[in-house]
Scaffold this motif. Sequence first.
Motif, short mmCIF file in Angstrom:
data_model
loop_
_atom_site.label_atom_id
_atom_site.label_comp_id
_atom_site.label_asym_id
_atom_site.label_seq_id
_atom_site.Cartn_x
_atom_site.Cartn_y
_atom_site.Cartn_z
N LEU A 112 0.83 -0.93 0.11
CA LEU A 112 -0.55 0.09 -0.23
C LEU A 112 0.21 1.54 -0.13
O LEU A 112 1.77 1.34 0.23
CB LEU A 112 -0.13 0.39 1.09
CG LEU A 112 -1.99 -1.13 1.42
CD1 LEU A 112 -2.59 -1.43 2.57
CD2 LEU A 112 -2.74 -0.84 0.08
N THR A 113 0.58 2.73 -1.00
CA THR A 113 1.39 3.46 -0.62
C THR A 113 0.79 4.40 -0.28
O THR A 113 -0.89 4.36 0.74
CB THR A 113 1.03 3.96 -2.38
OG1 THR A 113 1.17 3.23 -3.09
CG2 THR A 113 1.94 5.41 -2.45
N ASP B 178 -4.33 8.87 1.26
CA ASP B 178 -5.78 9.13 1.68
C ASP B 178 -5.59 9.96 2.95
O ASP B 178 -4.50 10.69 4.27
CB ASP B 178 -6.33 8.03 2.77
CG ASP B 178 -6.41 7.39 1.43
OD1 ASP B 178 -7.66 7.04 0.37
OD2 ASP B 178 -6.00 5.81 1.64
N LYS C 99 -13.53 1.88 4.89
CA LYS C 99 -12.42 2.16 3.39
C LYS C 99 -11.21 2.44 4.32
O LYS C 99 -11.47 3.78 4.67
CB LYS C 99 -12.50 2.94 2.23
CG LYS C 99 -14.04 2.52 0.88
CD LYS C 99 -12.90 1.86 -0.11
CE LYS C 99 -12.44 2.07 -0.63
NZ LYS C 99 -11.66 1.16 -1.59
N HIS D 249 -7.81 2.03 2.64
CA HIS D 249 -6.70 2.57 2.26
C HIS D 249 -6.92 3.29 0.62
O HIS D 249 -8.77 2.15 0.48
CB HIS D 249 -5.50 1.69 2.07
CG HIS D 249 -4.80 3.05 1.45
ND1 HIS D 249 -4.11 2.24 0.26
CD2 HIS D 249 -3.25 3.35 1.99
CE1 HIS D 249 -3.39 2.69 -0.19
NE2 HIS D 249 -3.16 3.25 0.77
N ARG D 250 -6.92 3.99 -0.31
CA ARG D 250 -7.59 3.71 -1.23
C ARG D 250 -7.33 3.17 -1.67
O ARG D 250 -8.09 1.96 -3.10
CB ARG D 250 -6.95 4.86 -1.51
CG ARG D 250 -7.08 5.29 -3.51
CD ARG D 250 -5.63 5.93 -3.71
NE ARG D 250 -4.89 4.87 -4.26
CZ ARG D 250 -3.05 5.28 -4.91
NH1 ARG D 250 -3.27 6.74 -5.62
NH2 ARG D 250 -2.25 4.45 -5.02
N ASP D 251 -6.30 2.09 -2.03
CA ASP D 251 -6.24 0.67 -2.74
C ASP D 251 -6.58 0.07 -2.50
O ASP D 251 -6.60 -1.62 -2.77
CB ASP D 251 -4.48 0.10 -2.73
CG ASP D 251 -4.29 2.02 -3.94
OD1 ASP D 251 -4.44 2.57 -4.35
OD2 ASP D 251 -3.01 2.21 -3.87
N LEU D 252 -7.32 -0.36 -1.37
CA LEU D 252 -8.05 -1.93 -0.94
C LEU D 252 -9.23 -1.69 -0.82
O LEU D 252 -9.60 -0.79 -0.65
CB LEU D 252 -7.70 -2.18 1.25
CG LEU D 252 -5.92 -2.48 1.16
CD1 LEU D 252 -6.23 -2.09 2.90
CD2 LEU D 252 -6.06 -3.92 0.66
N HIS E 21 -5.46 -9.55 0.45
CA HIS E 21 -5.91 -8.46 -0.85
C HIS E 21 -7.02 -8.27 -0.42
O HIS E 21 -7.68 -7.46 -1.13
CB HIS E 21 -4.85 -9.68 -2.07
CG HIS E 21 -3.68 -9.53 -2.54
ND1 HIS E 21 -3.42 -8.38 -2.87
CD2 HIS E 21 -2.54 -10.15 -2.05
CE1 HIS E 21 -1.83 -8.95 -2.94
NE2 HIS E 21 -1.66 -9.96 -2.59
#
Length: 363
Positions: free
Chosen positions: A43-44, A48, A76, A78-81, A240
């Motif tokens: 995760l970056t 967020d 949510k 994280h943005r990418d999860l 993931h």
Amino acid sequence: MLSRRRLLQRGLTSAAGLTLSRTVPAMQQAMASPAQVRSGVKLTRYVDPLPIPPVIRATGKPNEVIDIEMHQFQQKVHRDLPPTTLWGYNSSWPGPTIEAQSGQPLSINWISKLPTTHLLPIDHSIHGAESSLPAVRNVAHLHGACAMPDDDGYPEAWFTAQGEHGPHGAKFNPRPSAYPNCQPSTTLWYHDHCLGITRLNVYAGLAGFYLIRDEAEKALNLPQGDYEIPLMLQDRLFHHDGSLYYPKVVNGPKEHPIWIQEFYGDYNCVNGKVTPSLEVEPRKYRFRIVNAANARFYHLRLFNSDATGKIQNDSFDVPSFQQIGTDGGLLPAPSNSTTSSSGPPSASISSSTSPALKANPSR
């Protein structure tokens, strides 16, 4: 001497989503230790914005009672999860920040609307977590509060959404719980306290801030409103699919086939977000910091960083900040420091004001 320009170029290593410093590695353990584990996703950081928990302000009316419900929900982190399934007070991780006035009693009706199946693996060999007990049990504890024993969240005073209760439920879990708020202004927090599964229930999301205010604090003209920010520090592991990952022991003793002595996650979460960012103005802020991690100590300080938050050097030539309180209330005088250490839940909670920081979403 540190110039204003250099000050504004600093990044804060605090939970505001601003870089966290290196933490002390876990001790080598002879038993009940998982292999070194990592989340199943990369995760970056700092993509967020830092969320601020909702606020419930007590009115101070006589015999005031507020209802706080525990729910399973998705959020949510994280943005990418994908959304993560969590437990939370009033369907929020962290739960709502409760604000009360010193000397004005408040009662809280803690209500469970949770399912009957736990989100995380339970080791039934642990005292208080036997398989004969309901898997999902809860009792709320206001950490650091001046409260009578009957209202203090006794670990065996658990209850369920189905109306079951522990061996001490009838005496130690009155509905609602009464909090006299008979102490000076301070930063407290509430969390689940159920015997045998406290670590799992808090990991699932059951924690929140409780602030007591008084006239003495008000007279100090401290930063308030948008400039007074609660920061709850917690570490987590994720799959993931966004679900929480709580590891099991590897080659552990038969007496405890699942339980691990200490948990260390590889992602630091602040107010329910993975390494968020906070845009700030060039002025003072007040951060109310709670370490709600399972075992991790946080060592917070300022660092030089680039636009991605990467530390440029480990120099101690950095601005100081002022610690003004602990969970026992305000200090007699501000304490200037360049570092702050915060232990896991039983340790102190710090309230502090920070130096002015450059408004930058990457820090």
